[in-house]
Design a protein around this motif. Sequence first.
Motif, PDB file in Angstrom:
ATOM      1  N   HIS A  11       0.820  -1.213   0.000  1.00  0.00           N
ATOM      2  CA  HIS A  11       0.000   0.000   0.000  1.00  0.00           C
ATOM      3  C   HIS A  11       0.857   1.268   0.000  1.00  0.00           C
ATOM      4  CE1 HIS A  11      -3.282  -2.693   0.915  1.00  0.00           C
ATOM      5  NE2 HIS A  11      -2.596  -3.167   1.933  1.00  0.00           N
ATOM      6  N   LYS A  12       1.804   1.354  -0.904  1.00  0.00           N
ATOM      7  CA  LYS A  12       2.698   2.523  -0.911  1.00  0.00           C
ATOM      8  C   LYS A  12       1.942   3.819  -1.196  1.00  0.00           C
ATOM      9  CE  LYS A  12       6.935   0.204  -2.030  1.00  0.00           C
ATOM     10  NZ  LYS A  12       8.086   0.091  -2.882  1.00  0.00           N
ATOM     11  N   ARG A  13       1.092   3.789  -2.202  1.00  0.00           N
ATOM     12  CA  ARG A  13       0.343   5.010  -2.540  1.00  0.00           C
ATOM     13  C   ARG A  13      -0.602   5.412  -1.417  1.00  0.00           C
ATOM     14  NH1 ARG A  13      -0.794   5.987  -8.702  1.00  0.00           N
ATOM     15  NH2 ARG A  13       1.082   5.064  -9.552  1.00  0.00           N
ATOM     16  N   ALA A  14      -1.278   4.444  -0.839  1.00  0.00           N
ATOM     17  CA  ALA A  14      -2.192   4.744   0.264  1.00  0.00           C
ATOM     18  C   ALA A  14      -1.417   5.286   1.466  1.00  0.00           C
ATOM     19  CB  ALA A  14      -2.975   3.501   0.656  1.00  0.00           C
ATOM     20  N   TRP A  15      -0.243   4.722   1.733  1.00  0.00           N
ATOM     21  CA  TRP A  15       0.564   5.200   2.859  1.00  0.00           C
ATOM     22  C   TRP A  15       0.997   6.639   2.630  1.00  0.00           C
ATOM     23  CZ3 TRP A  15       5.463   7.075   3.686  1.00  0.00           C
ATOM     24  CH2 TRP A  15       5.860   7.139   5.021  1.00  0.00           C
ATOM     25  N   LEU A  16       1.460   6.943   1.409  1.00  0.00           N
ATOM     26  CA  LEU A  16       1.875   8.315   1.097  1.00  0.00           C
ATOM     27  C   LEU A  16       0.690   9.277   1.187  1.00  0.00           C
ATOM     28  CD1 LEU A  16       4.370   7.820  -1.847  1.00  0.00           C
ATOM     29  CD2 LEU A  16       4.870   8.758   0.388  1.00  0.00           C
ATOM     30  N   ALA A  17      -0.476   8.853   0.692  1.00  0.00           N
ATOM     31  CA  ALA A  17      -1.670   9.710   0.780  1.00  0.00           C
ATOM     32  C   ALA A  17      -2.051   9.944   2.235  1.00  0.00           C
ATOM     33  CB  ALA A  17      -2.824   9.069   0.014  1.00  0.00           C
TER      34      ALA A  17
END
Length: 127
Positions: A72-78
């Motif tokens: 969940h890289k994108r979710a973590w960054l968001a």
Amino acid sequence: MKISIGLRLFASVLLAILAVAASAVFLLRQDVLERFGDYAAQVELDRLEELSATLARRYARSGSWDFIPAAHKRAWLADELARRNRNARCGSWRRPHRLHRLHHRRHRRHRRRARRCPWRRLARPCR
């Protein structure tokens, strides 16, 4: 029907003032819209710069990118950006220390008493 010279003069001056005011509002609006776009972009760049500095510190501390969940890289960054935006909106406000609150409570109580009895204010000033 003939319109008097005073009324014609008043109408022409009023129209001139309205034209100047309308053009000033239009020019100010254009200026604000132009500068607000630059301001909004700069705010976002500052927030992204803070995020990149945090990521660099955490990478230097751990030596890898394992602190970011792989799935969940994108979710973590968001989520991280949203958390930073919430913190930026709230600022660094903290609840006052308990003793500080007690002091203000005592001060309010003293002021209430001082309103009831004017000579108490002179006898016991708030510390």
